[in-house]
Write an enzyme that holds these catalytic residues in place. Structure first.
Site, PDB file in Angstrom:
ATOM      1  N   ARG A 106       2.124 -12.037  -0.304  1.00 21.17           N
ATOM      2  CA  ARG A 106       0.802 -12.395   0.235  1.00 21.17           C
ATOM      3  C   ARG A 106       0.209 -13.613  -0.459  1.00 21.17           C
ATOM      4  O   ARG A 106       0.562 -13.927  -1.593  1.00 21.17           O
ATOM      5  CB  ARG A 106      -0.158 -11.218   0.038  1.00 21.17           C
ATOM      6  CG  ARG A 106       0.289  -9.917   0.713  1.00 21.17           C
ATOM      7  CD  ARG A 106      -0.565  -9.542   1.862  1.00 21.17           C
ATOM      8  NE  ARG A 106      -0.017  -8.474   2.691  1.00 21.17           N
ATOM      9  CZ  ARG A 106      -0.566  -8.084   3.832  1.00 21.17           C
ATOM     10  NH1 ARG A 106      -1.653  -8.664   4.277  1.00 21.17           N
ATOM     11  NH2 ARG A 106      -0.029  -7.123   4.546  1.00 21.17           N
ATOM     12  N   SER A 131      -1.469  -3.486  10.516  1.00 20.17           N
ATOM     13  CA  SER A 131      -1.081  -4.360   9.414  1.00 20.17           C
ATOM     14  C   SER A 131       0.162  -5.167   9.779  1.00 20.17           C
ATOM     15  O   SER A 131       1.112  -4.624  10.349  1.00 20.17           O
ATOM     16  CB  SER A 131      -0.794  -3.529   8.166  1.00 20.17           C
ATOM     17  OG  SER A 131      -1.948  -2.798   7.830  1.00 20.17           O
ATOM     18  N   HIS A 141     -10.680  -2.272  11.430  1.00 12.76           N
ATOM     19  CA  HIS A 141      -9.583  -3.134  10.980  1.00 12.76           C
ATOM     20  C   HIS A 141      -9.393  -4.237  12.027  1.00 12.76           C
ATOM     21  O   HIS A 141      -8.437  -4.208  12.804  1.00 12.76           O
ATOM     22  CB  HIS A 141      -8.319  -2.269  10.843  1.00 12.76           C
ATOM     23  CG  HIS A 141      -7.186  -2.929  10.119  1.00 12.76           C
ATOM     24  ND1 HIS A 141      -5.884  -2.489  10.223  1.00 12.76           N
ATOM     25  CD2 HIS A 141      -7.142  -3.977   9.258  1.00 12.76           C
ATOM     26  CE1 HIS A 141      -5.099  -3.246   9.471  1.00 12.76           C
ATOM     27  NE2 HIS A 141      -5.833  -4.155   8.874  1.00 12.76           N
ATOM     28  N   ASP A 192      -9.473  -9.696   8.962  1.00 10.87           N
ATOM     29  CA  ASP A 192      -8.929  -8.363   8.677  1.00 10.87           C
ATOM     30  C   ASP A 192      -9.901  -7.218   8.945  1.00 10.87           C
ATOM     31  O   ASP A 192      -9.482  -6.168   9.409  1.00 10.87           O
ATOM     32  CB  ASP A 192      -8.451  -8.295   7.221  1.00 10.87           C
ATOM     33  CG  ASP A 192      -7.489  -7.144   6.955  1.00 10.87           C
ATOM     34  OD1 ASP A 192      -6.515  -7.001   7.718  1.00 10.87           O
ATOM     35  OD2 ASP A 192      -7.714  -6.372   6.000  1.00 10.87           O
ATOM     36  N   CYS A 238       0.584  -7.418  12.043  1.00 14.36           N
ATOM     37  CA  CYS A 238       0.812  -7.557  13.484  1.00 14.36           C
ATOM     38  C   CYS A 238       0.040  -8.717  14.094  1.00 14.36           C
ATOM     39  O   CYS A 238      -0.156  -8.769  15.312  1.00 14.36           O
ATOM     40  CB  CYS A 238       0.472  -6.263  14.200  1.00 14.36           C
ATOM     41  SG  CYS A 238       1.636  -4.948  13.822  1.00 14.36           S
ATOM     42  N   TYR A 271      -1.452  -3.495  -6.841  1.00 13.97           N
ATOM     43  CA  TYR A 271      -1.191  -4.340  -5.674  1.00 13.97           C
ATOM     44  C   TYR A 271      -2.155  -4.146  -4.508  1.00 13.97           C
ATOM     45  O   TYR A 271      -2.475  -3.018  -4.116  1.00 13.97           O
ATOM     46  CB  TYR A 271       0.232  -4.087  -5.151  1.00 13.97           C
ATOM     47  CG  TYR A 271       0.725  -5.224  -4.275  1.00 13.97           C
ATOM     48  CD1 TYR A 271       1.133  -6.414  -4.865  1.00 13.97           C
ATOM     49  CD2 TYR A 271       0.739  -5.128  -2.894  1.00 13.97           C
ATOM     50  CE1 TYR A 271       1.558  -7.480  -4.078  1.00 13.97           C
ATOM     51  CE2 TYR A 271       1.167  -6.188  -2.102  1.00 13.97           C
ATOM     52  CZ  TYR A 271       1.579  -7.362  -2.711  1.00 13.97           C
ATOM     53  OH  TYR A 271       1.998  -8.416  -1.937  1.00 13.97           O
ATOM     54  N   LYS A 280      -9.488  -2.184   1.754  1.00 14.41           N
ATOM     55  CA  LYS A 280      -9.266  -1.010   2.613  1.00 14.41           C
ATOM     56  C   LYS A 280     -10.053   0.208   2.138  1.00 14.41           C
ATOM     57  O   LYS A 280     -10.569   0.969   2.952  1.00 14.41           O
ATOM     58  CB  LYS A 280      -7.778  -0.675   2.680  1.00 14.41           C
ATOM     59  CG  LYS A 280      -6.897  -1.838   3.066  1.00 14.41           C
ATOM     60  CD  LYS A 280      -7.240  -2.391   4.418  1.00 14.41           C
ATOM     61  CE  LYS A 280      -6.355  -3.599   4.687  1.00 14.41           C
ATOM     62  NZ  LYS A 280      -6.337  -4.078   6.030  1.00 14.41           N
ATOM     63  N   ARG A 326       0.837  -1.190   0.000  1.00 13.10           N
ATOM     64  CA  ARG A 326       0.000   0.000   0.000  1.00 13.10           C
ATOM     65  C   ARG A 326       0.875   1.245   0.000  1.00 13.10           C
ATOM     66  O   ARG A 326       1.944   1.268   0.603  1.00 13.10           O
ATOM     67  CB  ARG A 326      -0.899   0.020   1.245  1.00 13.10           C
ATOM     68  CG  ARG A 326      -2.085  -0.916   1.171  1.00 13.10           C
ATOM     69  CD  ARG A 326      -2.980  -0.789   2.385  1.00 13.10           C
ATOM     70  NE  ARG A 326      -2.322  -1.234   3.593  1.00 13.10           N
ATOM     71  CZ  ARG A 326      -1.793  -0.453   4.516  1.00 13.10           C
ATOM     72  NH1 ARG A 326      -1.862   0.857   4.391  1.00 13.10           N
ATOM     73  NH2 ARG A 326      -1.197  -0.962   5.569  1.00 13.10           N
TER      74      ARG A 326
HETATM   75  P1  GTP Z   1      -2.437  -7.591   7.611  1.00 13.30           P
HETATM   76  O1  GTP Z   1      -2.958  -8.623   6.687  1.00 13.30           O
HETATM   77  O2  GTP Z   1      -1.332  -6.766   7.028  1.00 13.30           O
HETATM   78  O3  GTP Z   1      -3.492  -6.729   8.200  1.00 13.30           O
HETATM   79  O4  GTP Z   1      -1.653  -8.378   8.793  1.00 13.30           O
HETATM   80  P2  GTP Z   1      -2.137  -9.259  10.044  1.00 13.30           P
HETATM   81  O5  GTP Z   1      -2.449  -8.366  11.195  1.00 13.30           O
HETATM   82  O6  GTP Z   1      -3.184 -10.208   9.638  1.00 13.30           O
HETATM   83  O7  GTP Z   1      -0.814 -10.042  10.453  1.00 13.30           O
HETATM   84  P3  GTP Z   1      -0.434 -11.606  10.333  1.00 13.30           P
HETATM   85  O8  GTP Z   1      -1.289 -12.466  11.203  1.00 13.30           O
HETATM   86  O9  GTP Z   1      -0.379 -11.955   8.904  1.00 13.30           O
HETATM   87  O10 GTP Z   1       1.010 -11.608  10.957  1.00 13.30           O
HETATM   88  C1  GTP Z   1       2.060 -10.857  10.438  1.00 13.30           C
HETATM   89  C2  GTP Z   1       3.395 -11.414  10.881  1.00 13.30           C
HETATM   90  O11 GTP Z   1       3.450 -11.469  12.305  1.00 13.30           O
HETATM   91  C3  GTP Z   1       3.633 -12.824  10.377  1.00 13.30           C
HETATM   92  O12 GTP Z   1       4.948 -12.927   9.915  1.00 13.30           O
HETATM   93  C4  GTP Z   1       3.421 -13.681  11.592  1.00 13.30           C
HETATM   94  O13 GTP Z   1       4.203 -14.845  11.559  1.00 13.30           O
HETATM   95  C5  GTP Z   1       3.821 -12.770  12.758  1.00 13.30           C
HETATM   96  N1  GTP Z   1       3.040 -13.106  13.981  1.00 13.30           N
HETATM   97  C6  GTP Z   1       1.699 -13.303  14.060  1.00 13.30           C
HETATM   98  N2  GTP Z   1       1.315 -13.663  15.305  1.00 13.30           N
HETATM   99  C7  GTP Z   1       2.439 -13.688  16.048  1.00 13.30           C
HETATM  100  C8  GTP Z   1       2.706 -13.996  17.428  1.00 13.30           C
HETATM  101  O14 GTP Z   1       1.822 -14.321  18.230  1.00 13.30           O
HETATM  102  N3  GTP Z   1       4.017 -13.896  17.832  1.00 13.30           N
HETATM  103  C9  GTP Z   1       5.013 -13.540  16.987  1.00 13.30           C
HETATM  104  N4  GTP Z   1       6.248 -13.465  17.455  1.00 13.30           N
HETATM  105  N5  GTP Z   1       4.803 -13.260  15.666  1.00 13.30           N
HETATM  106  C10 GTP Z   1       3.537 -13.318  15.210  1.00 13.30           C
HETATM  107  C1  SPV Z   2      -3.008  -4.409   5.407  1.00 13.15           C
HETATM  108  O1  SPV Z   2      -2.032  -3.775   4.993  1.00 13.15           O
HETATM  109  O2  SPV Z   2      -3.553  -4.162   6.516  1.00 13.15           O
HETATM  110  C2  SPV Z   2      -3.555  -5.513   4.607  1.00 13.15           C
HETATM  111  C3  SPV Z   2      -3.012  -5.741   3.263  1.00 13.15           C
HETATM  112  O3  SPV Z   2      -4.467  -6.198   5.058  1.00 13.15           O
HETATM  113  S1  SPV Z   2      -3.640  -4.671   2.049  1.00 13.15           S
HETATM  114  O4  SPV Z   2      -4.813  -5.304   1.452  1.00 13.15           O
HETATM  115  O5  SPV Z   2      -2.616  -4.461   1.041  1.00 13.15           O
HETATM  116  O6  SPV Z   2      -4.056  -3.428   2.644  1.00 13.15           O
HETATM  117 MN    MN Z   3      -5.011  -5.549   7.219  1.00 15.89          MN
END
Ligand code: GTP
Ligand code: SPV
Ligand code: MN
Length: 671
Positions: free
Chosen positions: A452, A326, A304, A351, A328, A275, A284, A126
């Site tokens: 992704r 994002s 979110h 999400d 996290c 993208y 979003k 983004r």
């Molecule tokens: P967006 O799709 O961008 O909104 O991200 P998201 O909030 O869904 O994050 P996601 O669950 O994909 O996690 C992002 C990164 O954080 C990944 O590389 C995970 O492996 C890592 N991660 C997720 N949960 C944990 C956790 O409990 N501990 C640690 N150390 N890392 C984590």
């Molecule tokens: C984020 O960045 O929080 C996402 C990926 O979930 S995107 O769809 O690119 O915004």
């Molecule tokens: Mn997101």
């Protein structure tokens, strides 16, 4: 005549000789670079009329409001064809075939119907700096900051300036390409909580992805009738013939990218990027920025947040919603495999949550999406086996690496990838190993950090039985969290709703690769919505706070969690992933009214030994994990105060200020 309702419909537009030059991109852009988006690039009225006639022949099956929107934009963007998407398998197969022919995707042969797209390395995330919201009054979009201060809570653009910007980009931008018309529903088709959008795009990759991420196709048109829809216009910004060759066969226009929103008109115009959040406009742009504004107008919430169903060993069930910035941990928590025996976790969404109080005063949430656009790196059978099962078929991967035997690869899959294969990076570099370095000695990643997977939610083995319930699921707890290496404990609970809103408002997290931020810096990210607010953050806080004044509402309890605290050696102190069940168990029991919390300066924290650690393999220093360093919190308060003062000087609700003073007082007396 084109059939709008079944099978792929691609009708060539016949250019009549006389007006031919008027159709060319060069002429259109040159002649109309000063025009607005709402002006046809046709100087010649006769040509415009002829073009409208040609286009409209194909649009016969469409209801008049959509036809008008498509015609208006087609007249400006000048596609060679218009294709109304029906969402069918046949249509998808022909899109996939085209994407392959264009060199935009390759099959990942180890799996069923899985594809890999490699983007232009300039188009990988983004672009927050190029994302704008336009309202006549700036203060409706963002808090007004003092001269010399840079506002961090969104970008406003004046309507006339936006018209100019769009007018210098869109005319002729689809020449030589097909304009796809995507009817899509955010939320189960027909749910009172759902909303419909029409996306026009010249990217078949976007069509294939929207088919996964939303309910898309003919049924949506039937449900919409002459009802309202959100207008979503998208172009990759590369008309044909190309002026310069593409990189990785990925059309985009990074220098001219703009992602813009006109909330008053429920309209999105995005140019130049193919993208993720820049181009899959249901996500979003619609489900957060436009929807948060609709939600404010209509009295609900677009957030979110993941949504998760939790069942305890006694068979009692509760749903929680959690906002983390994002990258996290939302997807991971949403699909968690409980490590405490007897617990069950089921996924509603990973999400975005749309939430509304029902007539009984319960907050009900739907997941407006139908797929996951999840972060690939870090996903593995040890961290997220449910995601791994989800992405084995019908999945589009973007910017991951590839093995010589046709598997996907990314950082985190080291132990699950056979040794005898070679790896090709997301940048097409062969024979990558974990020791591969750049010429200046830096480690080379196999997959882009924001690579992704785009996979249907229905394939996830732990979807909640109610995940498509049109009434939504009842939410008992709202959780905030972020990447906080220091000072912030594993979990704490807000004293009350207003304190909870304050906790959301003062959230921070380390920046990640989900957007264009370069370094890992600590950023304020209130409600995990900083890049996604559809209107002034101060007004958003008013909106959240006003629910407290409505006596009949059962307000959820509010919590803050932090999986990312680090020890002095720089290691995570908490094992995370499935072990986060232990924190959810505590939250669940709090919602059930158990007396397992005690007051601290920052909120209610677990009483000693109230977090179930039975069977935990890792040694965890709980003392340290919950330690509240006085200096840290003093500095935190100073930082929050300065953030509010500089970023929300006029629109911060008095209640938030009051909550900050209360926190300050407690830190002074209790830490
Ligand atoms: P967006 O799709 O961008 O909104 O991200 P998201 O909030 O869904 O994050 P996601 O669950 O994909 O996690 C992002 C990164 O954080 C990944 O590389 C995970 O492996 C890592 N991660 C997720 N949960 C944990 C956790 O409990 N501990 C640690 N150390 N890392 C984590
Ligand atoms: C984020 O960045 O929080 C996402 C990926 O979930 S995107 O769809 O690119 O915004
Ligand atoms: Mn997101």
């Amino acid at each position: 005549m084109a059939e709008a309702t079944k099978g792929p419909v691609v009708v060539d537009i016949v250019h009549d000789g006389e007006d031919h030059t008027e159709y060319s991109t060069h002429h259109a852009v040159k002649a109309f670079s000063k025009c607005s988006l709402h002006t046809s690039p046709f100087a010649n009225q006769k040509a415009a009329a002829a073009a409208t006639k040609i286009y409209s022949t194909q649009l016969d099956g469409l209801q008049s409001s959509i036809r008008q929107y498509v015609l208006e934009k087609a007249d400006i963007c000048r596609p060679d064809n218009i294709h109304i998407c029906d969402g069918s398998e046949t249509e998808n197969a022909s899109l996939i075939e085209k994407l392959q022919k264009d060199g935009m995707i390759t099959p990942l042969k180890k799996y069923d119907n899985c594809w890999l797209a490699r983007t232009d390395p300039k188009d990988v995330a983004r672009v927050e700096s190029k994302t704008f919201i336009s309202t006549p009054d700036k203060r409706d979009t963002i808090p007004i900051v003092a001269d010399g201060v840079s506002g961090k809570l969104g970008n406003w653009i004046a309507p006339d300036v936006l018209e100019q910007e769009l007018g210098s980009r869109f005319p002729g931008c689809m020449t030589g390409r097909t304009m796809y018309v995507i009817p899509f529903s955010m939320g189960p088709i027909g749910s009172p909580l759902s909303k419909i959008g029409i996306q026009l795009t010249d990217s078949p990759y976007v069509v294939a992805s929207m088919r996964v991420m939303t309910r898309m196709g003919k049924e949506v048109l039937d449900t919409l009738g002459e009802g309202e829809f959100v207008k979503c216009l998208h172009s990759v910004g590369q008309p044909m013939p190309l002026k310069e060759p593409l990189t990785n066969n990925w059309p985009c226009n990074p220098e001219r990218t703009i992602v813009s929103h006109i909330p008053d008109r429920r309209e999105i115009c995005s140019f130049g990027s193919g993208y993720g959040g820049n181009s899959l406009l249901g996500k979003k742009c619609f489900a957060l920025r436009i929807a948060s504004r609709i939600a404010k107008d209509e009295g609900w919430l677009a957030e979110h947040m993941l949504i998760l169903g939790l069942t305890n060993p006694q068979g009692e069930k509760k749903y929680i919603a959690a906002a983390f910035p994002s990258a996290c941990g939302k997807t991971n928590l949403a699909m968690l495999n409980p490590t405490i025996p007897g617990w069950k976790a089921e996924c509603v969404g990973d999400d975005i949550a749309w939430m509304k109080f029902d007539s009984e005063g319960r907050l009900r949430a739907i997941n407006p999406e139908a797929g996951f656009f999840g972060v690939a790196p870090g996903t593995s059978n040890s961290t997220n086996p449910n995601a791994m099962a989800t992405i084995e078929s019908n999945t589009i991967f973007t910017n991951v690496a590839e093995t010589s035997d046709g598997r996907f690869y990314w950082e985190g899959l080291e132990k699950e990838t056979p040794d005898n294969v070679s790896i090709k990076t997301w940048l097409n570099e062969e024979n990558w190993t974990k020791d591969t370095k750049t010429s200046d000695g830096k480690k080379v990643l196999a997959a882009h950090a924001n690579s992704r997977f785009c996979a249907p939610a229905s394939q996830c083995p732990v979807m909640d039985p109610a995940w498509e319930d049109p009434a939504g699921v009842p939410i008992d707890a709202i959780i905030f969290g972020g990447r906080r290496p220091e000072g912030v404990p594993l979990v704490y609970e807000a004293f009350n709703w207003n304190h909870g809103v304050f906790i959301g408002a003062s959230m921070k997290s380390e920046s990640t690769a989900a957007a264009e931020h370069k370094a890992k810096v600590m950023m304020n990210d209130p409600f995990a919505m900083r890049p996604f607010f559809g209107y002034n953050f101060g007004h958003y806080l008013d909106h959240w706070l006003h629910f407290n004044d409505r006596p009949n509402l059962h307000l959820p309890k509010v919590f803050h969690v932090n999986w990312f605290r680090k020890n002095t050696a720089g290691q995570f102190m908490w094992p995370g992933f499935g072990e986060n069940t232990r924190v959810l168990d505590w939250i669940f029991r709090r919602c059930a009214g158990e007396d397992i919390a005690q007051e601290s300066a920052i909120g209610l924290v677990p009483k000693p030994n109230s977090i179930n650690l039975e069977g935990l393999q890792e040694k965890v220093d709980m003392q340290e994990l919950f330690h509240l360093p006085r200096e840290f919190w003093e500095k935190e308060i100073t930082d929050i105060r300065s953030y509010f003062k500089t970023q929300v000087p006029q629109d911060l609700p008095a209640e938030i200020e009051a909550q900050l003073s209360l926190l300050e007082e407690r830190v002074k007396t209790q830490l």
